[in-house]
Enzyme design. Structure first.
Site, PDB file in Angstrom:
ATOM      1  N   ASP A 178     -11.311 -29.883 -19.173  1.00 43.03           N
ATOM      2  CA  ASP A 178     -12.442 -29.114 -19.109  1.00 43.03           C
ATOM      3  C   ASP A 178     -12.354 -27.638 -18.327  1.00 43.03           C
ATOM      4  OD1 ASP A 178     -15.288 -28.180 -19.078  1.00 43.03           O
ATOM      5  OD2 ASP A 178     -15.891 -30.200 -17.963  1.00 43.03           O
TER       6      ASP A 178
ATOM      7  N   GLU B 174       8.152   1.703  -6.580  1.00 37.68           N
ATOM      8  CA  GLU B 174       7.695   0.694  -5.702  1.00 37.68           C
ATOM      9  C   GLU B 174       6.163   1.221  -5.563  1.00 37.68           C
ATOM     10  OE1 GLU B 174       7.960  -0.953  -1.238  1.00 37.68           O
ATOM     11  OE2 GLU B 174       9.018   0.810  -1.713  1.00 37.68           O
TER      12      GLU B 174
ATOM     13  N   GLU C  50       3.606  -9.933   1.836  1.00 37.34           N
ATOM     14  CA  GLU C  50       3.566 -10.271   3.281  1.00 37.34           C
ATOM     15  C   GLU C  50       2.196 -11.306   3.556  1.00 37.34           C
ATOM     16  OE1 GLU C  50       4.782  -5.657   4.727  1.00 37.34           O
ATOM     17  OE2 GLU C  50       2.595  -6.374   4.371  1.00 37.34           O
TER      18      GLU C  50
ATOM     19  N   ARG D  54       2.855   0.556  -3.647  1.00 36.10           N
ATOM     20  CA  ARG D  54       2.546   0.035  -2.188  1.00 36.10           C
ATOM     21  C   ARG D  54       1.176  -0.299  -2.096  1.00 36.10           C
ATOM     22  NH1 ARG D  54       6.705   0.584   1.180  1.00 36.10           N
ATOM     23  NH2 ARG D  54       5.135   1.248   3.002  1.00 36.10           N
TER      24      ARG D  54
ATOM     25  N   HIS E 213       4.161  -4.886  -1.844  1.00 30.98           N
ATOM     26  CA  HIS E 213       4.453  -3.774  -2.406  1.00 30.98           C
ATOM     27  C   HIS E 213       5.220  -4.414  -3.867  1.00 30.98           C
ATOM     28  CE1 HIS E 213       5.273  -2.055   1.799  1.00 30.98           C
ATOM     29  NE2 HIS E 213       3.962  -2.028   1.484  1.00 30.98           N
TER      30      HIS E 213
ATOM     31  N   GLU F 186       6.734  -8.063  -3.051  1.00 34.18           N
ATOM     32  CA  GLU F 186       6.915  -8.442  -1.547  1.00 34.18           C
ATOM     33  C   GLU F 186       5.648  -8.620  -0.867  1.00 34.18           C
ATOM     34  OE1 GLU F 186      10.161  -5.402  -0.111  1.00 34.18           O
ATOM     35  OE2 GLU F 186       8.615  -4.293  -0.885  1.00 34.18           O
TER      36      GLU F 186
ATOM     37  N   GLU G 219       7.424 -12.096   6.140  1.00 36.23           N
ATOM     38  CA  GLU G 219       7.724 -11.769   4.966  1.00 36.23           C
ATOM     39  C   GLU G 219       9.045 -12.581   4.476  1.00 36.23           C
ATOM     40  OE1 GLU G 219       9.512  -7.761   2.131  1.00 36.23           O
ATOM     41  OE2 GLU G 219       7.886  -7.459   3.598  1.00 36.23           O
TER      42      GLU G 219
END
Length: 472
Positions: A52, A361, A133, A363, A273, A131, A224
Site C-alpha cells: 500500500d 566535483e 559527511e 560541492r 560533495h 562524499e 566521513e
C-alpha cells in the site's frame, strides 16, 4: 550481474529466514517490508510484492494506493544487524496500472535518467562519487510544543564541554577537537576511529567498497567515510547502504549518528560533495585539453549545473536546515563558480594523475538529499549544458570569500532558503522533464511536500527570537 537464481542460492546457503524488500521515499528515507522465506520464491522477481503506497509522504492517495515492489537481484546482501538471517533487496516501485516505474519512485526516476543519457547519444554511462559527511553524538534531545522548544547535543568530543568530565573516556582528559579543529588529529582527540572502522568493515562485508575514513573539520564528532564511485543507480543504492550502516553501527555503540547538514551552531556543517563524469564507449568524455585537463564537454556540463543551480538546490539541499550550512566562511560552497584550486567555489576540479579519473566535483549538495533524485537532477542539468553548449565562463582561482564588493556582486550564489529553492524549481523545471525523467506531477507534489516543512519552520517561534525581541 546477479540473477534471481543467485539470490535463491544466497538464501539457501545462508539458511536465511527472511527477505527484506527496501525502497526509498521522496524524502530519501529507506522503507522496508519483510517476508519469511516460506513466502519468497523466484516469482517475486517476475511479479513483485504488492504493498500500500498511500501512506508514503508525497505518494498516492487512498483512492489509488496499490503498488508493486520489484526487487533487483543485483542488490542482494545479508543484513548485518538483524538477529535472524535476512537477505535485503532494493526495489523499484512499479505502478500496476501500466507496469512501469512509478513516476514518484526515486529509484525509477534515477533509472530513467540513466536511460535518457543513453538516448541522448552524448554518453552511455554516468559515474557518481558522493562524499556524505555526518556527525556521531553521544546523545541528542529536543522538544517542540506549545510551551516552547529546546535542543541539547551531548558529545564527548564537544569543544563546549571542555569544563566537564567526560565519562566516555574516564574523566576530564582535555583531549577534544577545537572548533574547526577536527581535521584530522590522531586519537585520543579523534575518539571515533574504532567506530568508523567498524562501519567500514560492515560496509565492505555487504558489498560497498571503501577508500578511506577520517574525522572531519568540525568538533563534536564530524566524520566521513569515502566509498568508491559507481554508476548512477548503483551509487545511489550504495549511498543508502552507507547511511543504514552508519546509523546502525553508531546505535550498536550506544551513540547516535546524523546526516543533518547543520546540527551544531558555529562550526562546519556536513556536505555531500558529488564527483561526476560521463563516459562513452569506454572513454572518459570529461578528459581534454581545456582548463585543468577538462574537455569542452565537461565545461558545458559545469555550465548546465551553474545555470540550473538554484532549481537544483530544491533537490540537492532539500531541508530548511540545509541553508544554515550554505553560508560563507564554513567551507560552504555558496558561490556558483568553478575552480581547480579553490574550495570556496561550488564546483571544483580535483587534481588527478590519470585522464581516466578526470571529473568534476559539485560541492553544494548535502547528505540529507535523496541520492537517487540528487544524482539524476545533477545529470539532467549537466546534459542540458552539453546539449545547449552553455559555457561556464572563466574559472575562479581567487578566494571567493574575500573578493572586493564589486567583484563579489558579479558571481551568482546558491539559494539562501528552501523556499527560494522551491520557487526556482517551480519556474525552472523543463530540463528535468526531458525524456520523462521527472514528471511535472512529481515536481508539483515535491514542492507541496517541501512547503509543509517551510511552513512548519515559518510558524514555529524560535528561542533566538526571544533573544532578539523579548525586551523590545
Amino acid at each position: 550481474m546477479a540473477t534471481p537464481q543467485d539470490v535463491m542460492k544466497m538464501v539457501k546457503e545462508n539458511d536465511a529466514k527472511f527477505v527484506d524488500f527496501r525502497f526509498t521515499d521522496t524524502r530519501g528515507k529507506e522503507q522496508h517490508v519483510t517476508v519469511p522465506v516460506s513466502a519468497f520464491d523466484e516469482d517475486k522477481f517476475e511479479n513483485g510484492h504488492a504493498f500500500d503506497g498511500s501512506s508514503i509522504a508525497g505518494w498516492k492517495g487512498i483512492q489509488a494506493s496499490d503498488m508493486i515492489l520489484m526487487p533487483d537481484p543485483a542488490t542482494a546482501y545479508i543484513d548485518p544487524f538483524f538477529d535472524e538471517t535476512t537477505v535485503v533487496l532494493s526495489c523499484d516501485v512499479v505502478d500496476p496500472a501500466d507496469g512501469r516505474g512509478y513516476d514518484r519512485d526515486p529509484r525509477s526516476i534515477a533509472k530513467r535518467a540513466e536511460a535518457y543519457l543513453k538516448s541522448s547519444g552524448i554518453g552511455d554511462t554516468a559515474y557518481f562519487g558522493p562524499e556524505p559527511e555526518f556527525f556521531i553524538f553521544d546523545g541528542v534531545e529536543w522538544s517542540v510544543d506549545m510551551s516552547g522548544c529546546s535542543l541539547k547535543i551531548h558529545s564527548a568530543e564537544a569543544s563546549w564541554g571542555s569544563g566537564e568530565k567526560n565519562d566516555a573516556v574516564g574523566g576530564a582528559t582535555g583531549h577534544r577537537p577545537t572548533v574547526k579543529g577536527g581535521y584530522f588529529p590522531v586519537p585520543p582527540i579523534d575518539s571515533l576511529h574504532d567506530i568508523r572502522s567498524a562501519m567500514v568493515l560492515t560496509l565492505e562485508a555487504i558489498g560497498c567498497p571503501v577508500e578511506v575514513h577520517h574525522h572531519e573539520v568540525a568538533n563534536a564528532g564530524q566524520c566521513e567515510i569515502g566509498t568508491v564511485f559507481n554508476t548512477l543507480v548503483k551509487r545511489a543504492d550504495q549511498t543508502q547502504m552507507l547511511k543504514y550502516v552508519v546509523h546502525n553501527v553508531a546505535h550498536q555503540y550506544g551513540k547516535t549518528a546524523t546526516f543533518m547538514p547543520k546540527p551544531i551552531v558555529g562550526d562546519n556543517g556536513s556536505g555531500m560533495h558529488v564527483h561526476q563524469s560521463i563516459w562513452k564507449d569506454g572513454k572518459n568524455l570529461f578528459a581534454g585539453d581545456q582548463y585543468a585537463g577538462l574537455s569542452e564537454t565537461a565545461l558545458f556540463y559545469i555550465g548546465g549545473i551553474i545555470k540550473h543551480a538554484k532549481a537544483l538546490n530544491a533537490i540537492t539541499n532539500p531541508g530548511t536546515n540545509s541553508y544554515k550550512r550554505l553560508v560563507p566562511h564554513y567551507e560552504a560552497p555558496v558561490k556558483l563558480a568553478y575552480s581547480a584550486k579553490n574550495r570556496s567555489a561550488s564546483i571544483r576540479i580535483p587534481f588527478v594523475a590519470s585522464t581516466k579519473a578526470r571529473r568534476i566535483e559539485t560541492r553544494f549538495p548535502d547528505p540529507i538529499a535523496n541520492p537517487y533524485l540528487c544524482f539524476a537532477a545533477l545529470l539532467m542539468a549537466g546534459l542540458d549544458g552539453i546539449q545547449n553548449k552553455i559555457h561556464p565562463g572563466d574559472p575562479a582561482d581567487k578566494n571567493l570569500y574575500d573578493l572586493p564588493p564589486e567583484e563579489d556582486a558579479l558571481i551568482p550564489t546558491v539559494c539562501a532558503s528552501l523556499e527560494e529553492a522551491l520557487a526556482n524549481l517551480d519556474k525552472d523545471r523543463e530540463f528535468l522533464t526531458r525524456g520523462g525523467v521527472f514528471s511535472n506531477d512529481w515536481i508539483d507534489a515535491y514542492i507541496a511536500l517541501k512547503m509543509e516543512e517551510v511552513n512548519r519552520i515559518r510558524m514555529t517561534t524560535h528561542p533566538v527570537e526571544f533573544d532578539m525581541y523579548y525586551s523590545c
